[in-house]
Design a protein around this motif. Structure first.
Motif, PDB file in Angstrom:
ATOM      1  N   ARG A  17      -0.683  11.229   9.835  1.00  0.00           N
ATOM      2  CA  ARG A  17      -1.939  10.688   9.319  1.00  0.00           C
ATOM      3  C   ARG A  17      -3.167  11.464   9.760  1.00  0.00           C
ATOM      4  O   ARG A  17      -4.234  11.300   9.186  1.00  0.00           O
ATOM      5  N   TYR A  23      -7.535   6.621  10.619  1.00  0.00           N
ATOM      6  CA  TYR A  23      -6.802   6.195   9.428  1.00  0.00           C
ATOM      7  C   TYR A  23      -7.107   4.748   9.080  1.00  0.00           C
ATOM      8  O   TYR A  23      -7.040   3.855   9.921  1.00  0.00           O
ATOM      9  N   ASP A  76      -8.116   2.343   2.738  1.00  0.00           N
ATOM     10  CA  ASP A  76      -8.865   3.405   2.069  1.00  0.00           C
ATOM     11  C   ASP A  76      -7.949   4.087   1.055  1.00  0.00           C
ATOM     12  O   ASP A  76      -6.966   4.741   1.417  1.00  0.00           O
ATOM     13  N   ALA A  92      -8.357   6.677  -0.811  1.00  0.00           N
ATOM     14  CA  ALA A  92      -8.320   8.139  -0.710  1.00  0.00           C
ATOM     15  C   ALA A  92      -7.398   8.589   0.420  1.00  0.00           C
ATOM     16  O   ALA A  92      -6.620   9.538   0.270  1.00  0.00           O
ATOM     17  N   GLN A  93      -7.466   7.905   1.570  1.00  0.00           N
ATOM     18  CA  GLN A  93      -6.636   8.301   2.705  1.00  0.00           C
ATOM     19  C   GLN A  93      -5.159   8.017   2.455  1.00  0.00           C
ATOM     20  O   GLN A  93      -4.292   8.754   2.928  1.00  0.00           O
ATOM     21  N   HIS A 130      -3.546   8.423  -0.210  1.00  0.00           N
ATOM     22  CA  HIS A 130      -2.966   9.457  -1.067  1.00  0.00           C
ATOM     23  C   HIS A 130      -3.258  10.870  -0.565  1.00  0.00           C
ATOM     24  O   HIS A 130      -3.121  11.840  -1.307  1.00  0.00           O
ATOM     25  N   GLN A 131      -3.660  10.996   0.691  1.00  0.00           N
ATOM     26  CA  GLN A 131      -3.876  12.323   1.261  1.00  0.00           C
ATOM     27  C   GLN A 131      -2.544  12.986   1.592  1.00  0.00           C
ATOM     28  O   GLN A 131      -1.579  12.320   1.963  1.00  0.00           O
ATOM     29  N   LEU A 132      -2.519  14.289   1.452  1.00  0.00           N
ATOM     30  CA  LEU A 132      -1.340  15.066   1.840  1.00  0.00           C
ATOM     31  C   LEU A 132      -1.709  15.887   3.067  1.00  0.00           C
ATOM     32  O   LEU A 132      -2.530  16.802   2.990  1.00  0.00           O
ATOM     33  N   HIS A 133      -1.141  15.530   4.210  1.00  0.00           N
ATOM     34  CA  HIS A 133      -1.442  16.228   5.458  1.00  0.00           C
ATOM     35  C   HIS A 133      -0.471  17.394   5.629  1.00  0.00           C
ATOM     36  O   HIS A 133       0.742  17.210   5.627  1.00  0.00           O
TER      37      HIS A 133
END
Length: 229
Positions: free
Chosen positions: A104, A110, A114, A116-117, A119-122
């Motif tokens: 995360r 985190y 949210d 947007a967070q 669906h984030q790709l780290h």
């Protein structure tokens, strides 16, 4: 000694536990002619002992944790340097675990609500593994030679004089060659398979993304291309 199921102390303790739970306690001494008392040697006897030991350990841990929270409450009240994130519960929180931070990230904090967070790709080690596949295709499960091994195989087919000329003009092109540090890594890896003092020279394309297309376009305008169509 109590952790050894065959020890005399363990058997005595298990016998006492069983006697307390039984309506007909076993006698301390065996009568003449009876078989030898093997209480504590059976798996069922040992499982009872382990269950009770677990309960005792859990109770002790709960008591210690309660006492620790009491100390932490006092520290939070009187010690300005002791912050909520220093408490035992905070440090052992899932959000503070290495795996959570790895997946995360650490900034911003985190927020599971949210959108947007969520669906984030780290990207972590993938930044290194992707270009490294050029040198070690095996990390992607491919049974193929890497770029350095391929280079070594090609120049080995020529004589020494030809190899000296070839290593002075190693042309690199393609969008992936813009990866930071790739040319330096390639230079080091190629020198490792060449004789000491070899005049290695790596030339990077001015426009590595489109140079291949420009070259093909120039060739398409020649008569040689028309003969191949």
């Amino acid at each position: 000694q109590l952790s050894d199921r065959r020890s005399h102390a363990s058997q005595l303790r298990m016998k006492s536990i069983a006697n307390l739970a039984s309506d007909t306690p076993q006698q301390k001494r065996r009568r003449r002619g009876q078989d030898e008392d093997t209480f504590g040697m059976d798996d069922n006897d040992w499982s009872i002992y382990k269950e009770i030991s677990k309960e005792e350990d859990a109770w002790e841990e709960e008591e210690e944790h309660s006492q620790l929270k009491e100390y932490e409450t006092k520290l939070l009240r009187y010690d300005p340097t002791f912050l909520p994130e220093h408490t035992f519960d905070a440090k052992n929180s899932v959000k503070n675990s290495l795996l959570f931070m790895f997946t995360r990230g650490v900034a911003p904090p985190y927020d599971p609500e949210d959108f947007a967070q969520i669906h984030q790709l780290h990207v972590n080690i993938e930044r290194i593994r992707v270009p490294e596949a050029l040198f070690q295709p095996s990390i992607l499960g491919l049974d193929q030679a890497g770029i350095v091994e391929t280079f070594g195989d090609i120049i080995s087919r020529f004589n020494e004089e030809q190899r000296k000329k070839m290593v002075q003009s190693v042309f690199i092109t393609g969008g992936h060659t813009q990866t930071p540090g790739l040319l330096n890594r390639l230079n080091i890896s190629l020198r490792s398979i060449l004789p000491a003092g070899s005049p290695l020279k790596i030339i990077h394309a001015k426009d590595p993304v489109l140079d291949a297309w420009h070259g093909a376009a120039m060739w398409a305008r020649t008569n040689d291309f028309k003969n191949h169509v």
